[in-house]
Scaffold this motif. Sequence first.
Motif, PDB file in Angstrom:
ATOM      1  N   ARG A 126       9.860  -4.625  -5.904  1.00 42.14           N
ATOM      2  CA  ARG A 126       9.128  -5.437  -4.939  1.00 42.14           C
ATOM      3  C   ARG A 126       7.991  -4.611  -4.334  1.00 42.14           C
ATOM      4  NH1 ARG A 126      10.925  -4.418   0.304  1.00 42.14           N
ATOM      5  NH2 ARG A 126      12.816  -3.153   0.340  1.00 42.14           N
ATOM      6  N   VAL A 127       7.046  -5.368  -3.857  1.00 39.04           N
ATOM      7  CA  VAL A 127       5.829  -4.702  -3.365  1.00 39.04           C
ATOM      8  C   VAL A 127       5.915  -4.575  -1.853  1.00 39.04           C
ATOM      9  CG1 VAL A 127       3.359  -5.055  -3.040  1.00 39.04           C
ATOM     10  CG2 VAL A 127       4.383  -5.383  -5.282  1.00 39.04           C
ATOM     11  N   ARG A 138       1.805   3.621  -1.604  1.00 36.41           N
ATOM     12  CA  ARG A 138       2.612   2.407  -1.718  1.00 36.41           C
ATOM     13  C   ARG A 138       3.232   2.281  -3.107  1.00 36.41           C
ATOM     14  NH1 ARG A 138      -0.496  -2.128   1.936  1.00 36.41           N
ATOM     15  NH2 ARG A 138      -1.350  -0.648   3.450  1.00 36.41           N
ATOM     16  N   TRP A 139       2.456   2.715  -4.096  1.00 39.05           N
ATOM     17  CA  TRP A 139       2.977   2.650  -5.448  1.00 39.05           C
ATOM     18  C   TRP A 139       4.216   3.519  -5.566  1.00 39.05           C
ATOM     19  CZ3 TRP A 139       2.601  -0.182  -9.684  1.00 39.05           C
ATOM     20  CH2 TRP A 139       3.183   0.323 -10.856  1.00 39.05           C
ATOM     21  N   THR A 198     -12.189   2.580  -3.087  1.00 44.34           N
ATOM     22  CA  THR A 198     -12.344   1.662  -1.962  1.00 44.34           C
ATOM     23  C   THR A 198     -11.039   0.903  -1.713  1.00 44.34           C
ATOM     24  OG1 THR A 198     -13.359   0.211  -3.614  1.00 44.34           O
ATOM     25  CG2 THR A 198     -14.838   1.247  -2.027  1.00 44.34           C
ATOM     26  N   VAL A 199     -10.366   0.516  -2.794  1.00 44.53           N
ATOM     27  CA  VAL A 199      -9.107  -0.207  -2.656  1.00 44.53           C
ATOM     28  C   VAL A 199      -8.006   0.743  -2.208  1.00 44.53           C
ATOM     29  CG1 VAL A 199      -7.313  -1.457  -3.934  1.00 44.53           C
ATOM     30  CG2 VAL A 199      -9.728  -1.989  -4.314  1.00 44.53           C
ATOM     31  N   ASN A 200      -7.951   1.885  -2.863  1.00 38.38           N
ATOM     32  CA  ASN A 200      -6.906   2.869  -2.556  1.00 38.38           C
ATOM     33  C   ASN A 200      -6.905   3.232  -1.069  1.00 38.38           C
ATOM     34  OD1 ASN A 200      -4.824   4.735  -3.229  1.00 38.38           O
ATOM     35  ND2 ASN A 200      -6.331   6.400  -3.279  1.00 38.38           N
ATOM     36  N   LEU A 201      -8.090   3.466  -0.527  1.00 44.63           N
ATOM     37  CA  LEU A 201      -8.189   3.986   0.835  1.00 44.63           C
ATOM     38  C   LEU A 201      -8.250   2.903   1.906  1.00 44.63           C
ATOM     39  CD1 LEU A 201     -10.822   6.817   0.240  1.00 44.63           C
ATOM     40  CD2 LEU A 201      -8.338   7.030   0.323  1.00 44.63           C
ATOM     41  N   ILE A 209       7.028   1.673  -4.222  1.00 40.30           N
ATOM     42  CA  ILE A 209       7.495   0.616  -5.135  1.00 40.30           C
ATOM     43  C   ILE A 209       8.402   1.223  -6.187  1.00 40.30           C
ATOM     44  CG2 ILE A 209       6.785  -1.048  -6.903  1.00 40.30           C
ATOM     45  CD1 ILE A 209       4.156  -1.412  -5.398  1.00 40.30           C
ATOM     46  N   LYS A 210       7.938   2.314  -6.762  1.00 41.16           N
ATOM     47  CA  LYS A 210       8.667   2.949  -7.846  1.00 41.16           C
ATOM     48  C   LYS A 210      10.000   3.504  -7.363  1.00 41.16           C
ATOM     49  CE  LYS A 210       6.699   1.723 -11.097  1.00 41.16           C
ATOM     50  NZ  LYS A 210       7.333   1.058 -12.223  1.00 41.16           N
ATOM     51  N   SER A 211       9.958   4.079  -6.172  1.00 39.36           N
ATOM     52  CA  SER A 211      11.208   4.681  -5.686  1.00 39.36           C
ATOM     53  C   SER A 211      12.224   3.599  -5.353  1.00 39.36           C
ATOM     54  CB  SER A 211      10.906   5.628  -4.523  1.00 39.36           C
ATOM     55  OG  SER A 211      11.321   5.065  -3.308  1.00 39.36           O
ATOM     56  N   ARG A 212      11.761   2.467  -4.829  1.00 38.74           N
ATOM     57  CA  ARG A 212      12.686   1.358  -4.551  1.00 38.74           C
ATOM     58  C   ARG A 212      13.295   0.849  -5.851  1.00 38.74           C
ATOM     59  NH1 ARG A 212       9.089  -0.446  -0.299  1.00 38.74           N
ATOM     60  NH2 ARG A 212       7.890  -1.684  -1.788  1.00 38.74           N
ATOM     61  N   GLU A 213      12.446   0.759  -6.863  1.00 40.16           N
ATOM     62  CA  GLU A 213      12.911   0.292  -8.166  1.00 40.16           C
ATOM     63  C   GLU A 213      13.949   1.251  -8.737  1.00 40.16           C
ATOM     64  OE1 GLU A 213      10.569  -1.915 -11.865  1.00 40.16           O
ATOM     65  OE2 GLU A 213       9.808  -0.010 -11.084  1.00 40.16           O
ATOM     66  N   ALA A 214      13.627   2.542  -8.622  1.00 43.18           N
ATOM     67  CA  ALA A 214      14.530   3.554  -9.159  1.00 43.18           C
ATOM     68  C   ALA A 214      15.876   3.527  -8.451  1.00 43.18           C
ATOM     69  CB  ALA A 214      13.887   4.934  -9.049  1.00 43.18           C
ATOM     70  N   GLN A 215      15.839   3.190  -7.120  1.00 43.26           N
ATOM     71  CA  GLN A 215      17.087   3.168  -6.363  1.00 43.26           C
ATOM     72  C   GLN A 215      17.807   1.837  -6.524  1.00 43.26           C
ATOM     73  OE1 GLN A 215      16.122   4.258  -2.317  1.00 43.26           O
ATOM     74  NE2 GLN A 215      14.983   6.044  -3.084  1.00 43.26           N
TER      75      GLN A 215
END
Lengths: 485, 245, 224
Positions: free
Chosen positions: A484-485, A469-470, B11-14, A473-479
């Motif tokens: 946003r999350v 997900r991170w 635990t959070v990541n997964l 987030i980063k790719s959306r920001e870069a584009q």
Amino acid sequence: MEIQTEQFTAAVKRELQNARSRAFLKVMPPVLNMKRDIGLSTFPNIDAAQAYGAAIRQEAMARLPELLEEFEKNALANGAKVFWARDAKEANETILQLAKERGVKYVTKGKSMVTEEMGLNEILSKNGVEPWETDLGEFIAQQLHRPPFHIVGPAINVAVEEVRDLFMAKANMKEPTLDPVQLGYAARLFLRDKFHHVQMGITGVNMAVAETGTIINVENEGNIRLTKSSPKTQVSVMSLEKVVPTMKDALHMIRLLSRNCTGQKLTAYVSMDSGPKKKDEIDGPEELFILIIDNGRTKIYQDLKARDALRCIRCAACLNICPVYGQIGGYAYGWAYSGPMGQVLNPLLLGLDRTQDLYRATTLCGACKSVCPVGIDHPSMFLYYRSKDVLGDPYWKGKKRPSSEKRFFKAWISAVTRAWLWNLGIRMVRPLINKDVHDGVISKMKGPFQGWFRTRDLPAMAAKTFHDRWKEIKSREAQGEGYRV
Amino acid sequence: MKNVSLFIPCTVNLFLPHIGEATVILLRRLGINPVYHEEQTCCGQPAINAGYQKEAQKAAKHFIKVFGDDEQVVSPSGSCVCTVKYHYPELFENEPEWRRRAEELAPRMFELSQYLVDVLNVEDVGASFAGKVTYHESCHILRGLGVSEQPKKLIKAVQGTQLVPLNAAESCCGFGGEFANNFPDISESMVKDKVENYLSSGADLLLLCEPGCLLNIGGFLSRNHPGKKAMHLANFLAPNGREGQ
Amino acid sequence: MQQHSAREEILQKLKTAPKQSLSPRPDLPPLSELSMTQEEMIHRFTERLVEETGVVYRVQNNQGALEKLAEIARAEGLKKVMVSTDDVLATLDLPAWGKRNDVTVMTPHDFPNRDSFRDAVFNEAQAGITGADFAVAESGTLGLIHNKDQARLVSLAPILHIAIVPVERMNPIYERVVDQVFGNLKPLPSQFLFITGPSMTGDIQGVLFKGMHGPRKVIVILVG
């Protein structure tokens, strides 16, 4: 005392079904914890008082050989006789010989956990010297052939009905009663006769003061005083770590012991013996024997980390606060020492191989460490034992771990040190974990996780980890889509 | 904007990535730029707990390499933070250089509520929730880090929320990592008591700051009391919503 | 020989073990009792002992003490008691008091040997009366030095213990007392004892009650 540390799991299952134990454990430890808080509040600074206790016991251990020599020198100057015993066998033989030489038919005993460790009672009774436990709880446990449920109140969980039946059968009680006060009175009458005529008394030692050669016992019942004062011969057994440097140190430790144990400012009696009775005294022992026993403690002493375990003063504060003890009670620990302090001490005295469950049956919640008046770090000790066990350390009788576990951690660390492999591993493992997902929840899983899934669900492993997900987030920001999350 | 490095527990990541997301939203809302090093994997706690020192040392070295240059590191977990702060230096008893690096990193590690209250000096994050909540004091957060007032301050500042007491709040929930699976009888007994106390507290929601506790208590609730919920503080303070552009 | 080698082996192992460095002791704030006046100490002493179900009376002088003792003897139905011959009781002449109040007063010196004394103190004495060397405000505690005039069983075997304590013997905390006993006395007493209230136990289902093996009731008469 029979060692049953390897039957932990079976004992736990049994005890969790024991309604009487459960009901008792719901009430007693919380009451004791409350009393402890009140008792400690008389210190102007509780943390400082506990830290000072830790410093005293740390010093006592750091200076142990010199303090033992100082203690012995002063005890001998007081007229006491000092014996040393390397192990239980030597100690038991010494005590038995003293009894036989004096034609002693029975002894009264003050509560002494080290003599339980030694199995002294069995040796005495096998050889024609009858040992009478006189602490009420020890008396009941002894007569019922039961191990201790709690290190301070060994029979505190036993039903009054059982005590009544026991006293009717074995303690000359005439009228049946369920009133603990009446039961106590019956025990008083029965044991009073033993005290009246006893020729040799055996006690433990709470503290041995190096500065003066004095042994100190704390108690509420008076049975230790009677055991010391009525007979002609007194034998007091101390494991070698009981020594403290000075009388002032001993007093501080006694304050901590009383308040941590039962919340009392001071126990009803604190008796301090410096030698046998003087010639012109009409009661008290003509001979005072102090027996210093090793039984595995010099071995513990060699290991600087394990050595901290020797600071313990047996206050039981850790038992009363422990959430695991609070569920299972004392029997499951399988030996003379229960609760967190038993989990610390038993592996060192019996070996890591015979106590596999004891140092693993903990969530490392740290409650024990937070209440300990001598600063023992129980969780850290448990981790230490586990690491020694993994290594198969011969000194501590580490057993090594199953090869499946070793393989798991080899694979795991390969991935942990390589992020690409870690993330690849996650992708590969996900379908296996999520095999039986319903509504985003896993309720069962094949493999070694049955313990979890018996009463718990697990969220499905997320289709997108936080890591994934991170990246989004980063790719959306870069584009240029904004953050946003 | 100030940066802070984000340490997301396994635990959070997964299993609970929404806690990570909420943490990100929360920090952004407070004017902080969270930085997530993608090389992070696991702090090594499972190896430490199982006694695998060699493996634990390797994990610790990887972690220190990833996070070692960060001014501050924040994590929505207490047990992982404790691992880094207290266990890493011990792991390197015989490697003075790594020990030094571990000791330097330790004071820069923060649990989330600790970071918000003690570092950012924030208690009101602009959240609202109408109802009663209660708070479970996780062992590593309470006893390990000495953090107890901070989560409660944050909770009390949430508009409309009433924080009610939880009986035996400080008592362990029975997770303990592998303990829950290896000693299931005892663990179940403990989580059962915890949940009973939650149910009798009158609260609509149980809050906590430790993902492990959430898996344990939440897992038990899901199976046995499906209507009752437990939630991580991060999600309570930043309910899933989109950050503006 | 076996003894010698056990001792040597144990000490040798301890001495050759790795050494630990000692940190200095941390600070310890003084206990609040240290700054008390005598009246405050007497009050604290009484408070603490009463918490343990002890009974505390205060009288002005020896005369008052003897009168109080007579009162107690009547209330408790005492006909036969064992008394110490310590310095406090020596000033009271309890045998004479006994004659006046129809109480048989025995002392350990009446008995030719320890067994006959033991029989009497176990079977015949309804109460044991002693003085006390010290009182400690901190916990309502009495301090007794055992010697030829303070036999141990007097305050232990009978079901009632009565102690007569001049208020000058009041101390704030244990350390003060222990300084006086272990700092000064040579040789050290065979036994020094702290008594705080009656004997008790909670060993049956955690139900606390007084009077296990030692006295069930403790009465302290503070004089002065």
